[in-house]
Structures are given as C-alpha cells and as structure tokens.
Design a protein around this motif. Structure first.
Motif, short mmCIF file in Angstrom:
data_model
loop_
_atom_site.label_atom_id
_atom_site.label_comp_id
_atom_site.label_asym_id
_atom_site.label_seq_id
_atom_site.Cartn_x
_atom_site.Cartn_y
_atom_site.Cartn_z
N ALA A 1 0.90 -1.25 -0.03
CA ALA A 1 0.05 0.03 -0.01
C ALA A 1 0.76 1.44 0.04
O ALA A 1 0.64 2.16 -0.69
CB ALA A 1 -1.06 0.01 1.34
N GLY B 1 2.49 1.66 -3.37
CA GLY B 1 1.65 2.22 -4.44
C GLY B 1 1.40 3.48 -4.18
O GLY B 1 1.56 4.49 -5.07
N HIS B 2 1.34 4.04 -3.00
CA HIS B 2 1.07 5.48 -2.79
C HIS B 2 2.44 6.27 -3.04
O HIS B 2 2.28 7.22 -3.95
CB HIS B 2 0.80 5.61 -1.45
CG HIS B 2 0.88 7.18 -0.72
ND1 HIS B 2 2.11 7.65 -0.49
CD2 HIS B 2 0.01 8.06 -0.74
CE1 HIS B 2 1.82 9.00 -0.18
NE2 HIS B 2 0.72 9.18 -0.44
N ARG C 1 2.50 6.35 -7.03
CA ARG C 1 1.33 7.00 -7.73
C ARG C 1 1.34 8.54 -7.41
O ARG C 1 1.14 9.33 -8.27
CB ARG C 1 0.10 6.63 -6.85
CG ARG C 1 -0.44 5.54 -7.56
CD ARG C 1 -2.08 5.31 -7.05
NE ARG C 1 -2.78 4.77 -7.80
CZ ARG C 1 -2.95 3.48 -7.98
NH1 ARG C 1 -2.19 2.77 -7.22
NH2 ARG C 1 -3.65 2.71 -9.08
N THR C 2 2.20 8.94 -6.34
CA THR C 2 2.31 10.54 -6.37
C THR C 2 3.27 10.94 -7.35
O THR C 2 2.75 12.02 -7.86
CB THR C 2 3.03 10.76 -4.72
OG1 THR C 2 2.15 10.24 -3.67
CG2 THR C 2 3.07 12.35 -4.37
N PRO C 3 4.50 10.65 -7.68
CA PRO C 3 5.10 11.29 -8.68
C PRO C 3 4.53 10.96 -10.07
O PRO C 3 4.68 11.74 -10.96
CB PRO C 3 6.71 10.37 -8.58
CG PRO C 3 6.37 9.44 -7.84
CD PRO C 3 5.17 9.65 -6.82
N LEU C 4 3.76 9.88 -10.16
CA LEU C 4 2.93 9.58 -11.43
C LEU C 4 1.91 10.44 -11.57
O LEU C 4 1.77 10.82 -12.80
CB LEU C 4 2.44 8.15 -11.31
CG LEU C 4 1.82 7.41 -12.54
CD1 LEU C 4 3.13 7.53 -13.34
CD2 LEU C 4 1.41 5.94 -11.96
N GLY C 5 1.07 11.14 -10.58
CA GLY C 5 0.24 11.98 -10.71
C GLY C 5 0.70 13.31 -11.01
O GLY C 5 0.22 13.97 -11.92
N ALA C 6 1.99 13.57 -10.72
CA ALA C 6 2.70 14.83 -11.03
C ALA C 6 3.25 14.80 -12.66
O ALA C 6 3.08 15.77 -13.39
CB ALA C 6 4.12 15.14 -10.38
N ILE C 7 3.63 13.61 -12.95
CA ILE C 7 3.94 13.41 -14.36
C ILE C 7 2.47 13.35 -15.31
O ILE C 7 2.62 14.05 -16.58
CB ILE C 7 4.53 11.84 -14.69
CG1 ILE C 7 5.94 11.75 -13.78
CG2 ILE C 7 4.68 11.59 -16.08
CD1 ILE C 7 6.48 10.31 -13.68
N MET D 1 -0.20 14.88 -14.82
CA MET D 1 -0.78 16.15 -14.75
C MET D 1 -0.13 17.14 -15.58
O MET D 1 -0.47 18.13 -16.29
CB MET D 1 -1.09 16.81 -13.30
CG MET D 1 -1.81 18.12 -13.17
SD MET D 1 -3.40 17.96 -14.09
CE MET D 1 -4.40 16.84 -12.96
N LYS E 1 -0.27 6.32 -18.00
CA LYS E 1 -1.65 5.80 -17.73
C LYS E 1 -1.31 4.20 -17.72
O LYS E 1 -1.63 3.54 -16.86
CB LYS E 1 -2.37 5.98 -18.66
CG LYS E 1 -3.50 7.30 -18.62
CD LYS E 1 -4.55 7.31 -19.72
CE LYS E 1 -5.60 6.32 -19.82
NZ LYS E 1 -6.37 6.53 -18.89
N ASP F 1 0.29 3.44 -14.22
CA ASP F 1 -1.05 3.42 -13.29
C ASP F 1 -1.58 2.03 -13.27
O ASP F 1 -1.86 1.48 -12.22
CB ASP F 1 -1.89 4.72 -13.48
CG ASP F 1 -2.97 4.80 -12.40
OD1 ASP F 1 -2.62 4.59 -11.38
OD2 ASP F 1 -3.96 5.16 -12.74
N ARG G 1 -1.62 -0.58 -10.38
CA ARG G 1 -2.99 -0.93 -9.70
C ARG G 1 -3.02 -2.73 -9.77
O ARG G 1 -3.47 -3.27 -9.15
CB ARG G 1 -4.16 -0.37 -10.65
CG ARG G 1 -5.28 -0.69 -10.31
CD ARG G 1 -6.61 -0.06 -11.06
NE ARG G 1 -6.31 -0.61 -12.53
CZ ARG G 1 -7.08 -0.24 -13.61
NH1 ARG G 1 -7.68 0.88 -13.49
NH2 ARG G 1 -6.94 -0.69 -14.82
N THR H 1 -2.64 -8.54 -3.35
CA THR H 1 -3.79 -8.57 -2.37
C THR H 1 -4.52 -9.97 -2.59
O THR H 1 -4.63 -10.53 -1.55
CB THR H 1 -4.66 -7.67 -2.49
OG1 THR H 1 -3.98 -6.29 -2.35
CG2 THR H 1 -5.72 -7.38 -1.51
#
Lengths: 128, 384
Positions: free
Chosen positions: B155, B158-159, B162-168, B170, B197, B200, B204, B211
């Motif tokens: 987890a 993943g976080h 995802r955080t730098p992925l969000g910056a890339i 956006m 994408k 991401d 996921r 899990t």
C-alpha cells in the motif's frame, strides 16, 4: 481563489498550472501548516488538499475548516495516491480524487464544488 | 509417570535441552537465555494441562488437524509466533523450534519409561496432537502477520509510486492542452501521458495481484449498473489512446445487473489492452456484450498467432506461467511484461461469481469470454 495543499511540489505546481490555464486564481501550499497560514491570510473559495502530508493531513485540514463558524467554511476536495486510502466515515469533505487523475475530472469537481459554495451564499471570487 | 506430570516436574531440563537447539538457529545465536525460553515454558504448561483434560475422539482428530478450539485471547503459541516475527525468524525456523520441543520432551520422557503402557501411548499421541495444534496456531499467526505487513508495504509502495505518477500525468496534460506548442512537443506530451496511464494500470494490477494472491481476493462493491454504458466508455477510451487501432463494439440485449462498476471497467479494459498488445496490429479487435436471461457475456476477439494449449492453461496465472518456463526462456522473460492484467480479470470476474475463459484457433483467433451471472441475491446491495 483556489488553494492547493500538497507536499509534492511537482504535483501541486502542475495542478496549479492546469487550473490557471482555465482562468482560475490559484495559490499553492506545500504543507498543512503552510495551508493554514495561507487560509488565515486570505480565505480561499476551495481547498484542494492531499490526504497525506507530514505535518497536518488533508483530512485534519478539512475537519478544522468544517468546524469553523458559518462564513469561514469553504469546500474541500481531498486527493490521495493510495488505493487503500479510505477517508474515515464521518469525516467532513466535499469531494475525493485518486491520483493520478484526469484534468477533466479535476475541472469537473472544481466547477461542481464552486457552484455548491456559491449556492450556499459564499460567492466565488475567482475570475473564470 | 504420566507425561503431563513429567513435563511439569522436568520443565527445566526440557527447556535446557530445547534451548541448546534453539540457540543454534541463526537469529538466536546471540540471544540471551530468557529470550530463548520466552513462551516455550508457557506452551508446555498449556500442553500439560491439555493432557490432563478428558478428550473425545472427534476432539482428538480435530486437534491433530490443527482445528482445536479457538481461545478468545492469544494463546502462548500465537504470542510466541509474534515474538519470533519481531526477532526475524523465518517460518522454517519457527517450525524447527516445535520439532525440537517435541523431540526434547519425548526423548527425555521415554528414557524414564521402562515399559510403555497403553496409557503412555495414549499420552504420547495426545502430546503430538497438542504440539501440532500449537504449531498450527504459531504458523497461522506468523503467516497472518507477514501478510498484513506485506499488504501495508505494498500500500505504501503504491502510494509512493502514484504520487510522482500524478505529477507526471498532470504535467503531460498541462502540455497537451496548450495548443500553442509545436506538434512535436504535443506528440511527446501524449506519449508521456499514455505511458503514465500504463504505469498507473501496472501499479493497480500489481497491488490487486498481491492482495488477491495472499488470499484476500479482490474486494467488490456491486450496485445496479448497465454494463453496456461501461463497455462504451472503455472502448471509447481505448480508441482515444490507440487511434491507430480499429476496435469494433457490438452490444445486444439488456446488460443491467448487480456489479462493481469500477472493477468491471477495469476487467473490460484489461482484456482490450491485452488484445491491443498481443493482437495483429493491422487487424480489428472485436468487442461484444450480449445480455441473456440469466447472464451477460462480454467477449474480446483479436487475430493473433494460435496460443499453444499448455500456455492457454496458465494464461490467467502469471506465477505458474513463469514457473513452468524453461530456464533458457526466463532470461528473455525479464524484458516482457508480467501479464498481471489477465490474472486481475479472472479475480474480478470470480468475485462476481462469473467465469472467464480463452480459446485460440486459426479460424477464430484469440477469444476471451467473460460470463457474468446477471443477478445474485446477496449481491443486490441496492435493494437492501
């Protein structure tokens, strides 16, 4: 004014650029305490905050804002990169986006929450 | 002397012998005696008390299978496992401790028994059952703690990704909506966005794989949805991001039922991505959704080389697929993707009590079919 609070400066600045390109007045805070200082200086019309920040989390910021007297409250849009992140039930917030997200989803949420804020009598003072 | 009495009277010597063995285990080489003994004495006391308690045959059988009665509080065996996880023991080492405990008790006891009576044999059987029960409790707790730690680790991973992925992502979207940029820059922006994408989706799928592979399954939250709307959305998105590919969609019949909207979109999307990745680039991908009385069938068909039967059998299980691969191919595997998407599809469909299958032939190409029961009473959350 829209305040973006995120300890990831790259993400916060890119989000800011995106919203500015649509005509919004945006300010960036890189921590929870910086966001609180910014809010006490100038109340935003909307706070977009990351859930997890080292000092004060987005959830705590939202709780503080929602506990303020009427007139001092404004919508809060929370974001998180964690799939497991579930904001505890009972937490007051107005919207949630999971990172990474599409600009169109961000704009949709922003428009919706600013309309909600305006409908509640808190006129949006941005320049879209 | 009854075995229970022997254990209580000779606790010190049993622990001494056990301690000598345990101190040879790597994590405990430098541990002190108190640490070594910690819960072993408590485990033995519980076993001694158990030996004195009358036991029916069905209780005996249950205990030998590690299915004895569950205590409300932590048992000494469970507490022992938690301490061993903290001390850095491996599962094999915890098992070895129990092996040594069993051996120490039985060896010292049999030295004192000249002729073994029927009661002694019964005691020995019950002791073995009790040790099995304690060992099962320890290993169950050990596995649970590791599973929880692994889930937490994933987890956080993943976080963190995802955080730098969000910056890339956006940042790429900021570039894409700036029409003053030259077309070359916009093309690069689109590639960055598409890659983000894909990353991401990989993160996921990896989290879902981890899990569900650890036994928790993929959680679903079904509500009444129209699968045809989801299908339209997924196909349109695939066309947007892969404008060079031809994707035909056919929808027939009613496709309303109780499913998890986001998860179904993920499963549909994964099957289309698989067809885009493995199908012949110049051929059309045919997607269909057909509503029948009791079920809805989603199908993705693409032209591709015939998949050998052995590979078909492991297509939905990436671990087995890698495990049966000959060593010569494993090196090359390092440059291929993990193929977690199909595993996730199977888990999502299974979580909705459906089935997914694949067929491959020269005439029909590769066909993935997901059969989804339309209504399952306990999944009708909307009606409650």
């Amino acid at each position: 004014m829209i305040l973006i609070a995120d300890d990831d400066s790259d993400f916060a600045e890119n989000c800011s650029m995106m919203l500015e390109s649509y005509g919004y007045d945006v300010s960036v805070a890189l921590s929870g305490s910086e966001a609180l200082a910014s809010i006490s200086g100038r109340q935003p019309d909307l706070l977009i905050s990351d859930c997890c920040m080292p000092d004060i989390s987005g959830v705590e910021l939202s709780e503080q804002i929602k506990a303020r007297p009427v007139g001092g409250r404004f919508p809060v849009l929370l974001m998180s990169g964690s799939l497991q992140c579930r904001v505890a039930s009972g937490t007051s917030y107005d919207g949630f986006l999971r990172k990474p997200f599409l600009a169109e989803d961000l704009l949709l949420e922003v428009r919706k929450l600013l309309q909600k804020s305006a409908a509640a009598g808190h006129e949006y003072k941005g320049n879209e | 002397m009854r075995l229970s009495t022997f254990i209580r009277s000779n606790l010190e010597s049993i622990l001494q012998e056990w301690e000598e063995f345990a101190s040879t285990l790597e994590p405990l080489v430098n541990a002190n005696k108190k640490e070594l003994r910690d819960h072993a004495a408590a485990v033995l006391q519980v076993i001694a008390a158990d030996l004195d308690t009358p036991q029916a045959e069905h209780e005996s059988i249950a205990k030998s299978k590690g299915l004895g009665p569950q205590a409300e509080d932590d048992t000494p065996a469970e507490t022992h496992a938690a301490d061993r996880v903290a001390a850095g023991f491996t599962g094999e080492q915890v098992m070895a401790e129990y092996r040594a405990l069993r051996s120490s008790v039985l060896r010292l006891w049999t030295c004192q028994v000249a002729v073994m009576s029927a009661g002694d044999i019964q005691d020995m059987v019950r002791f073995n059952e009790a040790i099995d029960q304690a060992q099962t409790e320890s290993m169950a707790r050990y596995a649970k703690m590791l599973r929880e730690a692994q889930n937490l680790f994933l987890a956080i991973l993943g976080h963190d990704v995802r955080t730098p992925l969000g910056a890339i992502s956006m940042g790429a979207q900021v570039l894409l909506q700036d029409q003053t940029l030259p077309s070359k820059a916009l093309k690069v922006g689109l590639r960055i966005f598409n890659s983000s994408k894909r990353m991401d989706a990989i993160v996921r799928d990896l989290l879902d794989f981890s899990t569900s592979h650890l036994g928790d399954g993929i959680p679903v939250d079904p509500h009444t949805v129209d699968l045809s709307e989801i299908c339209h959305g997924v196909v349109e998105e695939a066309k947007t991001f892969h404008p060079d590919r031809k994707i035909d969609l056919t929808i027939e019949g009613n496709a309303t039922g109780a499913w998890d909207e986001a998860r179904m979109a993920q499963a549909f999307s994964n099957l289309i991505s698989n067809a885009i990745q493995h199908g012949r680039p110049d051929s059309a991908i045919k997607v269909s959704l057909r509503g029948y009385l009791d079920e809805v069938v989603y199908e993705v068909r693409n032209e591709a080389e015939v998949i050998p039967p052995a590979k078909l059998r492991t297509l939905f299980d990436p671990v087995k697929r890698f495990a049966i691969r000959p060593p010569s191919e494993r090196v090359a595997s390092g440059t291929q993707n993990l193929g977690l998407g199909l595993y996730v599809v199977k888990q999502i469909i299974a979580a909705h009590e459906g089935e997914v299958s694949v067929n491959s032939s020269e005439d029909d190409g590769v066909v993935f079919s997901a059969r989804l029961p339309r209504v399952t009473p306990h999944r009708r959350n909307d009606d409650q």
